[in-house]
Write a protein that holds these residues in place. Sequence first.
Motif, PDB file in Angstrom:
ATOM      1  N   CYS A 147       0.822  -1.198   0.000  1.00  0.00           N
ATOM      2  CA  CYS A 147       0.000   0.000   0.000  1.00  0.00           C
ATOM      3  C   CYS A 147       0.865   1.259   0.000  1.00  0.00           C
ATOM      4  O   CYS A 147       2.064   1.209   0.291  1.00  0.00           O
ATOM      5  CB  CYS A 147      -0.924  -0.003   1.219  1.00  0.00           C
ATOM      6  SG  CYS A 147      -2.236  -1.243   1.118  1.00  0.00           S
ATOM      7  N   ASP A 327      -5.919   2.581   0.039  1.00  0.00           N
ATOM      8  CA  ASP A 327      -5.719   1.196   0.478  1.00  0.00           C
ATOM      9  C   ASP A 327      -6.732   0.233  -0.135  1.00  0.00           C
ATOM     10  O   ASP A 327      -6.341  -0.821  -0.655  1.00  0.00           O
ATOM     11  CB  ASP A 327      -5.768   1.120   2.009  1.00  0.00           C
ATOM     12  CG  ASP A 327      -4.503   1.694   2.645  1.00  0.00           C
ATOM     13  OD1 ASP A 327      -3.641   2.207   1.903  1.00  0.00           O
ATOM     14  OD2 ASP A 327      -4.381   1.637   3.886  1.00  0.00           O
ATOM     15  N   PRO A 328      -8.034   0.553  -0.120  1.00  0.00           N
ATOM     16  CA  PRO A 328      -8.985  -0.373  -0.765  1.00  0.00           C
ATOM     17  C   PRO A 328      -8.695  -0.555  -2.259  1.00  0.00           C
ATOM     18  O   PRO A 328      -8.830  -1.668  -2.787  1.00  0.00           O
ATOM     19  CB  PRO A 328     -10.344   0.305  -0.539  1.00  0.00           C
ATOM     20  CG  PRO A 328     -10.147   1.168   0.655  1.00  0.00           C
ATOM     21  CD  PRO A 328      -8.734   1.650   0.571  1.00  0.00           C
ATOM     22  N   MET A 329      -8.314   0.529  -2.914  1.00  0.00           N
ATOM     23  CA  MET A 329      -8.030   0.435  -4.346  1.00  0.00           C
ATOM     24  C   MET A 329      -6.843  -0.487  -4.611  1.00  0.00           C
ATOM     25  O   MET A 329      -6.906  -1.365  -5.486  1.00  0.00           O
ATOM     26  CB  MET A 329      -7.741   1.830  -4.911  1.00  0.00           C
ATOM     27  CG  MET A 329      -7.430   1.857  -6.405  1.00  0.00           C
ATOM     28  SD  MET A 329      -7.245   3.543  -7.042  1.00  0.00           S
ATOM     29  CE  MET A 329      -5.791   4.096  -6.126  1.00  0.00           C
ATOM     30  N   TYR A 330      -5.759  -0.320  -3.842  1.00  0.00           N
ATOM     31  CA  TYR A 330      -4.582  -1.155  -4.085  1.00  0.00           C
ATOM     32  C   TYR A 330      -4.844  -2.609  -3.690  1.00  0.00           C
ATOM     33  O   TYR A 330      -4.423  -3.534  -4.396  1.00  0.00           O
ATOM     34  CB  TYR A 330      -3.356  -0.628  -3.339  1.00  0.00           C
ATOM     35  CG  TYR A 330      -2.135  -1.465  -3.675  1.00  0.00           C
ATOM     36  CD1 TYR A 330      -1.539  -1.359  -4.934  1.00  0.00           C
ATOM     37  CD2 TYR A 330      -1.647  -2.397  -2.787  1.00  0.00           C
ATOM     38  CE1 TYR A 330      -0.467  -2.161  -5.274  1.00  0.00           C
ATOM     39  CE2 TYR A 330      -0.572  -3.199  -3.125  1.00  0.00           C
ATOM     40  CZ  TYR A 330       0.017  -3.076  -4.368  1.00  0.00           C
ATOM     41  OH  TYR A 330       1.075  -3.880  -4.716  1.00  0.00           O
ATOM     42  N   ARG A 331      -5.561  -2.817  -2.585  1.00  0.00           N
ATOM     43  CA  ARG A 331      -5.833  -4.203  -2.158  1.00  0.00           C
ATOM     44  C   ARG A 331      -6.708  -4.926  -3.177  1.00  0.00           C
ATOM     45  O   ARG A 331      -6.531  -6.128  -3.421  1.00  0.00           O
ATOM     46  CB  ARG A 331      -6.489  -4.199  -0.774  1.00  0.00           C
ATOM     47  CG  ARG A 331      -5.498  -3.828   0.330  1.00  0.00           C
ATOM     48  CD  ARG A 331      -6.125  -3.860   1.703  1.00  0.00           C
ATOM     49  NE  ARG A 331      -5.129  -3.514   2.714  1.00  0.00           N
ATOM     50  CZ  ARG A 331      -5.279  -2.558   3.626  1.00  0.00           C
ATOM     51  NH1 ARG A 331      -6.409  -1.855   3.661  1.00  0.00           N
ATOM     52  NH2 ARG A 331      -4.337  -2.314   4.507  1.00  0.00           N
ATOM     53  N   TYR A 332      -7.632  -4.193  -3.773  1.00  0.00           N
ATOM     54  CA  TYR A 332      -8.459  -4.784  -4.832  1.00  0.00           C
ATOM     55  C   TYR A 332      -7.591  -5.211  -6.015  1.00  0.00           C
ATOM     56  O   TYR A 332      -7.746  -6.311  -6.560  1.00  0.00           O
ATOM     57  CB  TYR A 332      -9.524  -3.784  -5.273  1.00  0.00           C
ATOM     58  CG  TYR A 332     -10.282  -4.205  -6.509  1.00  0.00           C
ATOM     59  CD1 TYR A 332     -11.250  -5.216  -6.455  1.00  0.00           C
ATOM     60  CD2 TYR A 332     -10.024  -3.607  -7.741  1.00  0.00           C
ATOM     61  CE1 TYR A 332     -11.936  -5.611  -7.596  1.00  0.00           C
ATOM     62  CE2 TYR A 332     -10.706  -4.001  -8.885  1.00  0.00           C
ATOM     63  CZ  TYR A 332     -11.656  -4.998  -8.815  1.00  0.00           C
ATOM     64  OH  TYR A 332     -12.327  -5.395  -9.947  1.00  0.00           O
ATOM     65  N   GLN A 333      -6.672  -4.326  -6.397  1.00  0.00           N
ATOM     66  CA  GLN A 333      -5.776  -4.655  -7.510  1.00  0.00           C
ATOM     67  C   GLN A 333      -4.874  -5.829  -7.163  1.00  0.00           C
ATOM     68  O   GLN A 333      -4.595  -6.695  -8.004  1.00  0.00           O
ATOM     69  CB  GLN A 333      -4.925  -3.431  -7.870  1.00  0.00           C
ATOM     70  CG  GLN A 333      -5.741  -2.285  -8.458  1.00  0.00           C
ATOM     71  CD  GLN A 333      -4.936  -0.995  -8.565  1.00  0.00           C
ATOM     72  OE1 GLN A 333      -3.858  -0.878  -7.995  1.00  0.00           O
ATOM     73  NE2 GLN A 333      -5.481  -0.013  -9.272  1.00  0.00           N
ATOM     74  N   GLU A 335      -5.510  -8.269  -5.053  1.00  0.00           N
ATOM     75  CA  GLU A 335      -6.289  -9.522  -4.994  1.00  0.00           C
ATOM     76  C   GLU A 335      -6.324 -10.214  -6.352  1.00  0.00           C
ATOM     77  O   GLU A 335      -6.327 -11.447  -6.437  1.00  0.00           O
ATOM     78  CB  GLU A 335      -7.711  -9.226  -4.520  1.00  0.00           C
ATOM     79  CG  GLU A 335      -7.824  -9.008  -3.026  1.00  0.00           C
ATOM     80  CD  GLU A 335      -9.234  -8.579  -2.620  1.00  0.00           C
ATOM     81  OE1 GLU A 335     -10.136  -8.642  -3.494  1.00  0.00           O
ATOM     82  OE2 GLU A 335      -9.416  -8.175  -1.454  1.00  0.00           O
ATOM     83  N   LYS A 336      -6.336  -9.417  -7.419  1.00  0.00           N
ATOM     84  CA  LYS A 336      -6.376 -10.000  -8.763  1.00  0.00           C
ATOM     85  C   LYS A 336      -5.048 -10.658  -9.135  1.00  0.00           C
ATOM     86  O   LYS A 336      -4.980 -11.405 -10.099  1.00  0.00           O
ATOM     87  CB  LYS A 336      -6.735  -8.913  -9.783  1.00  0.00           C
ATOM     88  CG  LYS A 336      -8.152  -8.366  -9.601  1.00  0.00           C
ATOM     89  CD  LYS A 336      -8.571  -7.458 -10.738  1.00  0.00           C
ATOM     90  CE  LYS A 336      -7.870  -6.130 -10.697  1.00  0.00           C
ATOM     91  NZ  LYS A 336      -8.378  -5.182 -11.737  1.00  0.00           N
TER      92      LYS A 336
END
Length: 356
Positions: A147, A327-333, A335-336
């Motif tokens: 992050c 943080d939510p944006m990077y964690r989403y990326q 996860e992929k």
Amino acid sequence: MNDGTDYRAILTADTPLIDVRAPVEFAQGAMPAAINLPLMNDDERAAVGTCYKRHGADAALALGHRLVTGDTRGQRLEAWKVACLMHPQGYISCARGGQRSHIVQAWLKDAGVDYPLIRGGYKALRQAAMQATVEQAQKPAVLIGGCTGSGKTLLVKAHPQGVDLEGLAHHRGSSFGRTLTPQLSQASFENHLATDLLKKDASRWVLEDEGRMIGSNHLPACLRERMAQSPIVVVEDPFEVRLDRLREEYFEHMWQAFRSRYGEEAGWREYGEYLHHGLFAIRRRLGLQRFTEFAALLDSGLIEQRRTGSTEAHFAWLAPLLNDYYDPMYRYQLEKKADKIVYRGAFNEVAAWLTA
């Protein structure tokens, strides 16, 4: 001595290049060690180009000699002579190693200076740089993820096989990522990248887990393909540690940079505008209400920083910005890419893993 055709050796050695193309050409793409001392300025080049289209090569050449004569020729010749003296191991370069570099070389020789030129000019160097990037991108790589504020760039810069893509792009990647050094043209960015890859010639690359774009520069397709196949190590530092890194980088260092560049008053205005511009760039994703709240907190932080010198008041908007947006944006990326993650750890643990 290199006859002006061993382009990779020229790039790797940071060989000085006296680039005699017009400023507009130089701005569109240049090599890292090039200095622009044009034979013709932009207006003169445009006039000669128009003449060439209408009346042919001989008329264009004659016009060029009429435009660059007398004091103008004398001043430019003196600048080339000084550059040759300062860089005795350099080369003259124009677009394709044609008339312009040969004219400059001849004028210098008449003035008692024998100086070599790049055969094929900038175009040949550019082709060599692009091919080198394709070849170097075939080597394995490991990406450093994490992050915002995890110190990924610090790890890349500390590693002997690290390539600091953000440093080469003069941008830190986020909406607050601009630096006081303007970004290069896309071609120049690619040339700088190729040169860095050639210099290191590593067996394995250590890169930050970047998106396709770094500011206005985009990564070459061959490198993006390599990165898409590469394993990822993820830095997982405590939130407070990340906040402190960002405070130092975005508030303390940037304020000092603006003050050094513009002075106290103008620097403060520029610094405030820089922070507001970064927040404004993501206003749609934040939503109008959240953006308005953060902008007010940013203003309060600036007032407190100006009054006391402390930057901690900025945490009132930075902490929720990380929690709610980055943080939510990077964690989403991330996860992929979960199947590519090979290690997770704190900053020092990831540094040790990379070394091992």
